[in-house]
Design an enzyme around this catalytic site. Sequence first.
Site, PDB file in Angstrom:
ATOM      1  N   GLN A 166      52.268  41.324  43.278  1.00  0.00           N
ATOM      2  CA  GLN A 166      52.025  42.605  43.937  1.00  0.00           C
ATOM      3  C   GLN A 166      53.194  43.000  44.831  1.00  0.00           C
ATOM      4  O   GLN A 166      53.213  44.104  45.367  1.00  0.00           O
ATOM      5  CB  GLN A 166      50.739  42.532  44.782  1.00  0.00           C
ATOM      6  CG  GLN A 166      49.477  42.350  43.954  1.00  0.00           C
ATOM      7  CD  GLN A 166      48.226  42.280  44.796  1.00  0.00           C
ATOM      8  OE1 GLN A 166      47.510  41.295  44.746  1.00  0.00           O
ATOM      9  NE2 GLN A 166      47.951  43.326  45.561  1.00  0.00           N
ATOM     10  N   GLU A 203      40.975  50.977  49.546  1.00  0.00           N
ATOM     11  CA  GLU A 203      40.197  49.953  50.254  1.00  0.00           C
ATOM     12  C   GLU A 203      38.860  50.488  50.755  1.00  0.00           C
ATOM     13  O   GLU A 203      37.894  49.727  50.897  1.00  0.00           O
ATOM     14  CB  GLU A 203      40.992  49.425  51.459  1.00  0.00           C
ATOM     15  CG  GLU A 203      42.479  49.252  51.228  1.00  0.00           C
ATOM     16  CD  GLU A 203      42.776  48.216  50.180  1.00  0.00           C
ATOM     17  OE1 GLU A 203      41.983  47.267  50.052  1.00  0.00           O
ATOM     18  OE2 GLU A 203      43.780  48.355  49.468  1.00  0.00           O
ATOM     19  N   ARG A 213      41.116  44.105  48.755  1.00  0.00           N
ATOM     20  CA  ARG A 213      40.685  45.502  48.873  1.00  0.00           C
ATOM     21  C   ARG A 213      40.308  45.804  50.329  1.00  0.00           C
ATOM     22  O   ARG A 213      39.233  46.321  50.624  1.00  0.00           O
ATOM     23  CB  ARG A 213      39.524  45.769  47.929  1.00  0.00           C
ATOM     24  CG  ARG A 213      39.573  47.167  47.352  1.00  0.00           C
ATOM     25  CD  ARG A 213      38.953  47.325  46.017  1.00  0.00           C
ATOM     26  NE  ARG A 213      39.181  48.677  45.540  1.00  0.00           N
ATOM     27  CZ  ARG A 213      39.018  49.076  44.294  1.00  0.00           C
ATOM     28  NH1 ARG A 213      38.653  48.220  43.393  1.00  0.00           N
ATOM     29  NH2 ARG A 213      39.231  50.311  43.936  1.00  0.00           N
ATOM     30  N   CYS A 214      41.228  45.477  51.181  1.00  0.00           N
ATOM     31  CA  CYS A 214      40.971  45.533  52.623  1.00  0.00           C
ATOM     32  C   CYS A 214      42.291  45.388  53.338  1.00  0.00           C
ATOM     33  O   CYS A 214      43.160  44.650  52.896  1.00  0.00           O
ATOM     34  CB  CYS A 214      40.040  44.383  52.986  1.00  0.00           C
ATOM     35  SG  CYS A 214      40.209  43.723  54.640  1.00  0.00           S
TER      36      CYS A 214
END
Length: 783
Positions: A220, A737, A367-368
């Site tokens: 990523q 997110e 996702r945060c």
Amino acid sequence: MAVRQTELRPLGKSVGRKEDPRFIRGKGRYIDDIVLPGMLYMCLVRSPYAHARIKSIDTSEAMQAPGVKLVITGEDLAAMNLAWMPTMANDQQMVLATGKVLYQYQEVAAVIAETREQAVDAAQLVYVDYEPLPVVVDPFKALEPDAPILREDREQKSNLIFHWEAGDKEATEELFRNAPVVVKQDVRFPRVHPSPLEPCGCIADYNTATGKLTWYVTSQAPHAHRTVLSLVSGLPEHQIRVISPDVGGGFGNKVPVYPGYVCAVVASLKLGRPVKWIETRTENTTSTGFARDYHMTAEIAAEEDGRVLALRVKTIADHGAFDAAADPSKFPAGLFSIVTGSYDFKEAFVEVDGVYTNKAPGGVAYRCSFRVTEAAYLIERVMDVLARRVGVDPAELRKRNFIRKEQFPYKSPTGWTYDSGDYEKTLALALEKIGYEELRKEQAEKRARGELMGIGISTFTEVVGAGPSHTFDIMGIKMFDSAQIRVHPTGKVIARLGVRHQGQGHETTFAQIIAQELGLSTDDVIVEEGDTDTAPYGLGTYASRSTPTAGGAAALCARRIREKAKKIAAHLLEVGEEDVVFDGVAFSAKGLASRTVTMKDIAFAAYTNVPEGMEPGLEATYYYDPPNLTFPHGAYIAVVDIDKGTGAVKVRRFLAVDDCGTVINPMIVEGQVHGGLTEGFAIAFMQDIPFDEDGNCLATNWMDYLVPTALDTPKWETDRTVTPSPHHPIGAKGVGESPNVGSPAAFVNAVVDALAPLGVEHIDMPIYPWKVWKILREHGVTE
């Protein structure tokens, strides 16, 4: 063919995704699709124990197995000064275990062979003599005075990693001493796993002739990985090329550097051949970046009418055997201090203790934005506890305590400056759209009949866009992002960015931004990412940072090109630069709208007919360091029914109203929201990674760790409000997110609301049917 005007000004339109044709047709190119000449394969030997002394390792039989070229142990790496590697949290982590193992499935040895099957078979022939040691998997027990010390390599002989605080303790205590109402709630956010469809993997290809290492990796953050690899291996950074091809989901799991990556590089350096390593699903679930695992206690001091005064939070964070959490250096508990949420607390005090246990390391931003999910879940849960205590409807309690829109930019008591928001408007839309008053009436009727129906609200505030370099870094590397745009003579554009998508739709989203800024069609723009030899330096894609940072870089880079284009336009129109106007489609002479030139006209002129003294060409590079983070928010409402016979919870309706600032592509935003809500649903009702007392992981595959299917997933209803960020070039805030951050609290609040007539104030996730059934049985209401 002339470009239709509707194809220009593409911002805010649901432009079809450029990347979908290759994904839908199965033409994506992932790590395991890549086969290089002479490639070898690697398999890792892993520990069956969670805590054990390594008495000896015998690799002789494995080395004699068919096809085996090399077996690497921790002692081999120690001889190369590669036994330990730095983590992103400024700790150090064993690459291969030396001395002892600290968690089940820890990497102990690497076997490299001609085929994958040969490597797997030979790994069974590596004999490790273990002496089991006492195991600690409970972070509270790890802090007890007589707990075994897990990290003997550290100078500090304690399992406490750090103690971190935010806010004004004394001022908070003062408000608590005089408050008419105080509520308190213990909350656990379980250990969960991002579970991308594609596990982690890499191919290390060291060229002995050129001395250059090409590293294909599921990354990523390719540039950050290149820097870390250079620091670990000693290879010069310009001799390392990191290529991140299509990535099958990341969710934070592909941000850290894992031991398997380092072993593959070492093997390629030693053997001079490409070495591929691909994880199994069990390896991915048990040994790569987990998320959450926070034990939290929150207290709110309030007036009798529910208006909040102060917030006090104490948290124990289980970080596993090494502190490899993906948090910025200044914030060991990430952005957990956003825990005051959408509410105007006068004061707050937050403290977090990070703890070592015999579990796999690597708390990631799943996702945060670095622990924001935990923070949002905690405040939204305890606000419901307060509402029930003071007897105020949870929607009304939130309205009374919202930060008002005229208070922005708003300075929170823990030091964050919120950029913009209109929380009351967003909640009002959600209440109206779902028919809140009617639902409450229906609930009252059902309760009168003995039925269990619940309505849960979550009005969360996110914080994304890491980050401003004055606040954020990865291992000391300041966080910003970049774009490089080149306009060819025909008006076709190639844009390269420092982030790397894993399915988010960057090729379309960034093309829309650039096309909008230059007056082109998105078909004229190609976006490339993921190759450190071509893309400018960037910090990667995670924590909803791509649009707030790289999107800002793309817009400002395009504007830099537009500035030069305006000069060329003046030359072509034979007017002064000050007399040229750009209407989003073409440049024209002021007052003479019929005299226009398009960006394509200008692009050709940039290579054939520039003003005297001007450098030819039309391209630019921009490194964007945002002045602040962005603060999306939302109002989510869940409606559930509970089966009294089984304890099963049915999510009858779920409405998500998001405000992510300027929307670039509504279809892509919708997709992001649906995906995040599905993951939030899974966390609320299905997912946990438990351990037994011996440290054995009890969720090692997708039979034990459940991933929701289409049959499990509720139907999502969505809507939006728009409050642009005042400091972002196009007002965008980021959305990926938010649904995962905001939804768990809505689900749990709904279940607790349904069980409230029984006196239930809280139930920890995941809300399995047996948990609910047990409560019902205890209260004698099972059917």
